[in-house]
Design an enzyme around this catalytic site. Structure first.
Site: not given
Ligand SMILES: [Zn+2]
Length: 883
Positions: A282, A285, A318, A340
């Site tokens: 995924a 954005n 996300e 991350e």
């Molecule tokens: Zn990520």
């Protein structure tokens, strides 16, 4: 350095920026118009970039890759000047050349451009579904430059005004912002989206095609947010109803994250988009999160537990990025962990709070332990690895950044306390909202919130690779009970890693003494340390990593280890029992304990009622069967493994009980997979094959009720192994008839689990067959590479078809192909793989480091066999004779 290698540069041209673009031309706003022309397999575009120039320049450096730029001007107060565009490096550093210098001051760059629509899932790329063409974008890390000329670095955050011109009445367009205006003229519609908040290029996104939408109720106002947020899902034609599951389960996760941050969701709307062919899982954005279809189109009645859980974790991950990464962006790729590691850690945290039945804290630990395996290699990256080439940008998206990073965050959260840690995070986000930040900014915020020096210990985990090994010895003589501690780098047998690294490790031990369980903590910053225990009694057992919260492995003298396993096990939490199981594996691989000792300790763990503990020995057993045993003892090794899991199978059976937990379903999946494919039990295997045939309708109409959803993959693989080519062909036909990512994936994994040479060859050829989606094309090769009987021929296939494979999957995924050799176990093979890859690997993204890792794994496997095979074979022979 933003170039792939010196050989790609025109000789003698020293002016091309190596690394980041020079800072004296800075974008402040983009006006971008994109016109997809699927009928021509092309897209056209116009971009106007407002820039601030700090000193006179005749050359403006920016990015654009494989773009045909037809018109280029630069305008200032003094007028509009023609410029020439030239892409100067293969990976898209471009020069805009002027006759006379411009600046200092404001200027506007105007460019018209065109390009072919990509097929390799990067930049602006095309996917065909049935007779429909779609266009999607994937820009992270450095592919925005394939879609439009830009300053393609994360520190350049600007507003974007995006328009998409649609030349076909069937097409719809979606982007990260709401539609501001649609204008029609002469058969075309121009969709103009609202201006974005400041974003880096990699977070821009759009999708075009005959898209289908399912609008959910707006996300209601919450504590930190005064306004409702429009929320919906987008899929390909006709598939929006399948978004219902995802749309229902997303709002609680978002609400939880808003409450954690105390900062409203930063964008005016949220869409989640199911993309039929997608390279990653995924992509976060801003306002338009894209997913593989498997993760977003979910049939609540047939979805296996794994699919449901992946949805929750990846959605939460996300969503967390909308703050960590989007609202506050790392200034450069060496700080990717700020995106991350945080999204991974917070994603698990959020699922843990919203869906507590999933045991998110245990799943996070399993990921951290998997990262420790990668981190044990001498070739491992550090979380914060300097970026010296584009390879390094690509390599940064790995288990070290995501999972080790998340594990280190969890360790320091426990060290500071969750409220203090959260306050530091809120401070950091508020200070850098809509801007960029670096690691130092975060560590300073945490130090301020806690009044302690967080930076020094934290940096020891960020800037050096490796897993600390803490030797823990109980001392009861002298002045009170204590643990003596000694740290070094964990090294598997055969490793060439430097043992001299030192960390500052928050070490916490739990122990039982005098009828009570206590916990004591220290910061171990030298090579050796002492951790005094409470009370006067000598502990009955010591768990050297309380709650398994520390990012370290531990080892104890045999006596202490035996006490922990025998007397302590019932008092340990699930996470702690999982960590104990993994410390046995770590001891085997580092030759700290003989194989016989390790294997003889596995029984109680395999029988544990908790899934994560019960499955922890499976990897060790597989190593025993496939690598440590020889022909004479392989049957005995498999028999030993089979007997360990037979009781779990008897308890779980083939069918779920009403009200059963998700963990029980997953445990059934793992146990039946193990008894069907790793340590085959003839009865289990035959039944798996029988049910697989029924499920797939090999002999009649398909019977979906024949299998729990979790068992489909194992059973189909057994059916194809037993049934041969006729079954293989039926499953392939079913795959090609279906548009459902889950149905296709289940067939595809079975097609790759074959040993028959003819079927192996056919499964290999699927990698190059355009009937598969690009994101499916390597699946069979990965499965084949895990099979001892198919591994060598699969690597030969890779060698013989190298150029075609790179063309099919793109240089990014090709960089991962060395991993297909990582299962080999002899050093001669390592040399051969190295010889083949040497002239090729530089042209793949991230390939050199992946190759080094694969070669090291092969050599370490050989060293492990050398060190442990005799002990393992003795053990397998003895237990088999004893029966
Ligand atoms: Zn990520």
């Amino acid at each position: 350095v933003l170039v792939l290698g010196c050989a790609l540069l025109p000789r003698g041209d020293a002016s091309i920026p190596r690394g980041r673009l020079p800072g004296h031309v800075r974008p402040v706003h983009y006006e971008l118009e994109i016109t997809p022309r699927f009928d021509l397999d092309r897209f056209l575009g116009r971009v106007g970039i407002r820039v601030e120039i700090t000193r006179p320049v005749r050359t403006i450096w920016l990015h654009g890759r494989n773009l045909e730029v037809t018109d280029a001007t630069v305008s200032t107060d003094a007028g509009t000047f023609p410029a020439t565009w030239e892409q100067r490096t293969r990976d898209g550093v471009a020069a805009l050349q002027l006759e006379e210098p411009v600046g200092p001051g404001s200027a506007r760059i105007d460019l018209r451009f065109a390009s072919d629509v990509a097929r390799d899932l990067r930049g602006f790329y095309r996917v065909d579904v049935a007779d429909d063409a779609y266009g999607f974008t994937q820009f992270e890390p450095i592919s925005a430059r394939r879609a439009f000329p830009c300053f393609d670095e994360p520190a350049f955050k600007t507003p974007f005004d995006l328009s998409v011109v649609l030349t076909d009445p069937q097409l719809e367009a979606v982007a990260g912002m709401p539609v501001a205006e649609t204008k029609s003229s002469g058969g075309t519609r121009t969709v103009r989206f609202a201006t974005t908040p400041p974003l880096p290029t990699y977070l821009l996104a759009w999708a075009v095609g005959p898209l289908d939408r399912l609008q959910a109720p707006p996300l209601p106002a919450t504590g930190p947010r005064q306004r409702a947020v429009p929320f919906g899902g987008v899929a390909t034609r006709g598939r929006a109803p399948e978004l219902r599951y995802a749309l229902e389960r997303t709002p609680p996760l978002l609400t939880d994250l808003e409450a954690y941050f105390g900062i409203p969701y930063p964008y005016p709307k949220l869409d989640v988009i199911a993309v039929p062919d997608f390279g990653a899982g995924a992509m976060e954005n801003a306002g338009a999160i894209t997913f593989r279809e498997y993760l977003l189109l979910i049939d609540a009645s047939t979805a296996p537990e794994r699919q449901r859980r992946l949805f929750s974790y990846i959605m939460a991950h996300e969503l967390a990025h909308q703050w960590f990464g989007n609202l506050v962006t790392m200034a450069w790729w060496d700080d990717l962990w700020l995106n991350e590691a945080f999204a991974t850690w917070l994603g698990f945290g959020s699922v843990g709070r919203v869906e507590p039945e999933q045991g998110a804290d245990v799943i996070l630990l399993e990921q951290v332990l998997a990262a420790m395996a990668a981190d044990s290699l001498a070739s491992a990256r550090s979380i914060r690895q300097p970026i010296t080439s584009n390879h390094d940008i690509r390599n940064a998206f790995d288990a070290i950044t995501y999972s080790k990073g998340a594990g280190v965050l969890a360790m320091f959260e426990r060290w500071l306390g969750p409220e203090t840690f959260r306050d530091g995070i809120r401070r950091y986000l508020s200070a850098h909202a809509d801007g960029s930040a670096r690691t130092e900014d975060l560590l300073a915020a945490l130090s301020q919130a806690s009044g302690r020096d967080v930076a020094a210990p934290f940096q020891t985990f960020l800037t050096q690779p490796g897993v600390p090994l803490v030797e823990v010895t109980t001392r009861c003589a002298g002045d009170g009970p204590a643990l003596s501690l000694r740290q070094s780098r964990y090294r598997p047998v055969g490793s060439h890693a430097d043992a001299g690294a030192l960390w500052q490790i928050p070490v916490c031990a739990r122990y039982a003494a005098g009828g009570a369980v206590g916990e004591s903590c220290t910061l171990l910053s030298g090579r050796e340390g002492r951790l005094p225990l409470q009370g006067d009694a000598c502990p009955e057992w010591v768990m050297p990593n309380a709650e398994a919260a520390g990012y370290y492995r531990f080892t104890q003298p045999a006596d202490d280890a035996a006490k922990l396993l025998d007397r302590g096990r019932d008092a340990l939490s699930t996470r702690e029992r999982v960590a104990v199981a993994h410390s046995l594996a770590a001891a085997l691989h580092a030759d700290l304990r003989g194989a016989a000792q390790v294997y003889s300790a596995l029984g109680p763990l395999a029988r544990d009622p908790q899934r994560a503990v019960a499955i922890a020995p499976m990897g060790l057993l597989r190593t025993g069967i496939e690598q440590l045993a020889d022909e004479d003892t392989r049957g005995a090794a498999a028999g030993f493994a089979r007997r360990l899991y037979r009781p779990q199978f008897e308890r779980l059976g083939w069918d779920s009980a009403p009200g059963e937990s998700g963990d029980e379903r997953l445990l059934r999946q793992e146990v039946i997979q193990f008894l069907t494919h790793v340590a085959p039990d003839p009865a289990v295997r035959a039944e798996a094959a029988r049910r697989g045939r029924l499920y797939a309708g090999i002999d009649g109409a398909p019977d979906e009720a024949a299998l729990e959803p979790e068992l489909v993959e194992s059973a189909l693989a057994a059916a194809v192994q037993e049934g041969g080519a006729p079954v293989w062909e039926i499953l392939l036909a079913q795959l090609l008839e279906s548009d459902d990512a889950r149905v296709r994936g289940e067939r595809l994994t079975a097609l790759g689990q074959v040993d028959d040479p003819e079927l192996v060859a056919r499964a290999q050829r699927l990698a190059l067959d355009p009937v598969l989606r690009v994101n499916e094309s390597l699946t069979t090769l990965w499965y084949l590479s895990e099979r001892p009987a198919a591994r060598a021929s699969t690597w030969r296939f890779v060698e013989e078809n190298w150029d075609a494979l790179v063309a099919r999957v793109g240089s990014g995924r090709a960089g991962q192909l060395p991993g297909l050799a990582a299962g080999f176990c002899d050093t001669a093979r390592a040399e051969q793989v190295a010889d083949f890859m040497a002239p090729r690997i530089q042209k793949t993204e991230g390939g050199p480091r992946n190759l080094a890792g694969a070669l090291e794994q092969i050599r370490l496997c050989a060293a492990l066999v050398e060190a442990q095979a005799a002990s393992a074979r003795d053990f397998f022979r003895t237990v088999s004779a004893r029966r």
